[in-house]
Motif scaffolding. Structure first.
Motif, short mmCIF file in Angstrom:
data_model
loop_
_atom_site.label_atom_id
_atom_site.label_comp_id
_atom_site.label_asym_id
_atom_site.label_seq_id
_atom_site.Cartn_x
_atom_site.Cartn_y
_atom_site.Cartn_z
N GLU A 34 8.32 -3.43 24.01
CA GLU A 34 8.06 -1.99 24.10
C GLU A 34 6.67 -1.70 23.57
N LEU A 35 5.94 -0.91 24.33
CA LEU A 35 4.58 -0.56 23.93
C LEU A 35 4.47 0.95 23.74
N ALA A 64 6.29 2.52 27.05
CA ALA A 64 6.85 1.72 28.13
C ALA A 64 7.74 0.63 27.57
N LYS A 65 8.69 0.21 28.39
CA LYS A 65 9.57 -0.88 27.98
C LYS A 65 9.70 -1.86 29.14
N LEU A 66 9.34 -3.10 28.86
CA LEU A 66 9.48 -4.16 29.86
C LEU A 66 10.70 -4.98 29.49
N GLU A 67 11.62 -5.11 30.44
CA GLU A 67 12.80 -5.95 30.20
C GLU A 67 12.52 -7.32 30.79
N PHE A 68 12.65 -8.35 29.96
CA PHE A 68 12.46 -9.71 30.46
C PHE A 68 13.70 -10.18 31.20
N ALA A 88 8.56 -10.91 37.82
CA ALA A 88 7.24 -10.80 38.43
C ALA A 88 6.77 -9.36 38.34
N LEU A 89 5.59 -9.15 37.75
CA LEU A 89 5.01 -7.82 37.69
C LEU A 89 4.17 -7.60 38.93
N HIS A 100 3.05 2.61 33.71
CA HIS A 100 4.52 2.60 33.58
C HIS A 100 5.03 1.28 34.17
N VAL A 101 6.19 0.87 33.71
CA VAL A 101 6.80 -0.34 34.28
C VAL A 101 8.30 -0.12 34.40
N ALA A 102 8.88 -0.56 35.53
CA ALA A 102 10.32 -0.39 35.73
C ALA A 102 10.80 -1.37 36.80
#
Ligand code: ATP
Ligand code: MG
Length: 401
Positions: A34-35, A44-48, A53-54, A369-371
């Motif tokens: 989380e950033l 933002a929160k990136l779930e591994f 792949a981003l 943003h990331v989702a």
């Protein structure tokens, strides 16, 4: 300066003297990142996952997520101050948009083996006359039936250590130097965080570094630009060397073997390759950039101390279209042992991955943003009407928000 609070039981010291090798053996599973106010991200929160792949337009924020991972990764190696300097300094890290820049924070959630999820959080702040300070550093770590907590205001550091059921709780206070991280102050609790961060590996291959004559080194740590591939390769056992050569041959046909060749006090890789005129030998300098990039990526995945999380930016660079699928399939196999995160612009790579492994990165209202992908984008893919790569090409992959 160490002080144990009165009335708290000290845990049997044999148990706290475990060396790092011992901690190493338990692989962390990375859960999320989380950033807050970090580079182009406000929140933002990136779930591994096993393999993610981003994808997203240029300058949308993919590499900025990788930058957060690199910053965390470099804390154990260089210390926080140098890790920040290597990323361009504190001021560069702060999110800038309309209004004043705010304090950046990073929070990593991971689990050691079968233990409950652990967290590590770092919040930085500006200081007049100085560059930055650690405003808050905290951790809540579960490891082998134990629970460690860290609470630091950047100078006073408090670690606690207890059984997960709360028994045998003990507390210790330390002082940490301004601008430095407290993770190396706390015995076993600190080791666990330290090791988790160290198990993240980023790969940014520089083919020229792979090809250069290298000094032999005893390090087991893969240099992200590929500048110690000879030593890392030499360290592999025979079966893994064979596996690597076979995998490379699937991408670059004709490669039959690789060995480390010594030239005075330097060394380089020597490749045996089947050509139309028979078997020939080539030094790394004579091999193509794509071959050297693919080799370094495979080596990062297969190195003796396997990373917990392997981060590869744009693995498609310099790799022939026909070989990309092979590379991705090889990485997918490796992702059973190391989690993998890639950034990519390649529709062919996206097509080779399960739709759930894709994370969309986009820029909107002055922030990144990331989702994951929305259900309505997934539906036609599941029905076989369109592939994820086609959606990427037509810019119609929608994020779940
Ligand atoms: N401190 C900051 N505050 C706000 N935005 C920033 C900050 N630092 C960088 N950025 C933005 O982040 C962008 C770069 O993002 P990033 O490098 O993550 O893109 P990317 O998705 O990797 O793109 P590419 O596909 O081209 O590699 C810059 O264009 C800039 O707009
Ligand atoms: Mg980028």
């Amino acid at each position: 300066m160490t002080s144990l609070d009165d009335g708290l039981v000290e845990i049997d010291s044999d148990e706290t003297n475990l060396d790092t090798e011992f901690v190493d053996r338990e692989h962390p599973r990375f859960i999320s990142l989380e950033l807050t106010n970090f580079l182009s991200y406000k929140q933002a929160k990136l779930e591994f996952g096993e393999f993610i792949a981003l994808v997203g337009p240029n300058a949308s924020g993919k590499s900025n997520l990788v930058a957060a991972i690199k910053l965390l990764r470099e804390i154990p190696t260089y210390g926080l101050q140098t890790a920040i300097a290597r990323r361009g300094g504190f001021d560069q890290l702060r999110h800038r948009s309309a209004g004043r820049p705010y304090d950046p924070a990073i929070r990593l959630t991971f689990a050691m083996g079968e233990n409950p999820a652990s967290t590590y959080e770092l919040r930085l702040g500006a200081v007049k006359g100085q560059r930055y300070k650690v405003k808050k550093e905290s951790a809540d770590v579960y490891w082998r039936g134990r629970r460690f907590t860290l609470d630091s205001d950047g100078s006073k550091v408090v670690w606690t250590d207890a059984r997960q059921n709360g028994a045998n709780r003990r507390r210790a206070e330390f002082v940490v130097a301004p601008g430095q991280s407290a993770i190396s102050t706390g015995g076993l609790g600190g080791y666990v965080v330290y090791d988790a961060l160290q198990m993240m590996q980023t790969v940014e291959v520089n083919p020229a570094k792979v090809a250069d004559l290298q000094e032999p080194s005893s390090t087991r740590e893969f240099d992200s630009d590929g500048s110690n591939v000879t030593s890392i390769y030499e360290n592999l056992d025979a079966a893994t060397k064979r596996e690597l050569v076979d995998e490379l041959a699937a991408i670059v046909p004709g490669i039959e073997s690789i060995e480390v060749a010594r030239l005075a006090d330097r060394q380089t890789l020597r490749f045996r390759q089947r050509t139309e005129s028979g078997i020939r030998e080539f030094y790394a300098k004579q091999m193509s950039d794509g071959t050297l990039r693919a080799l370094a990526i495979l080596l990062a995945a297969l190195q003796r101390s396997r990373p917990g999380l392997l981060v590869i930016e744009e693995p498609e660079v310099a790799i022939h279209l026909g070989a990309l699928r092979t590379l991705v399939e090889l990485l997918q196999v490796q992702s059973e042992q190391s989690q993998i995160l890639i950034t990519t612009h390649s529709a062919d790579i996206v097509d080779a991955l399960p739709i759930d492994s894709i994370r969309i990165v986009w820029s909107q209202s002055d922030a990144s943003h990331v989702a994951p992908i929305s259900e309505h984008s997934k539906e036609p893919v599941r029905l076989g009407l369109i592939t994820p790569g086609q959606l990427l090409r037509s810019d119609s992959l929608d994020p779940a928000i």
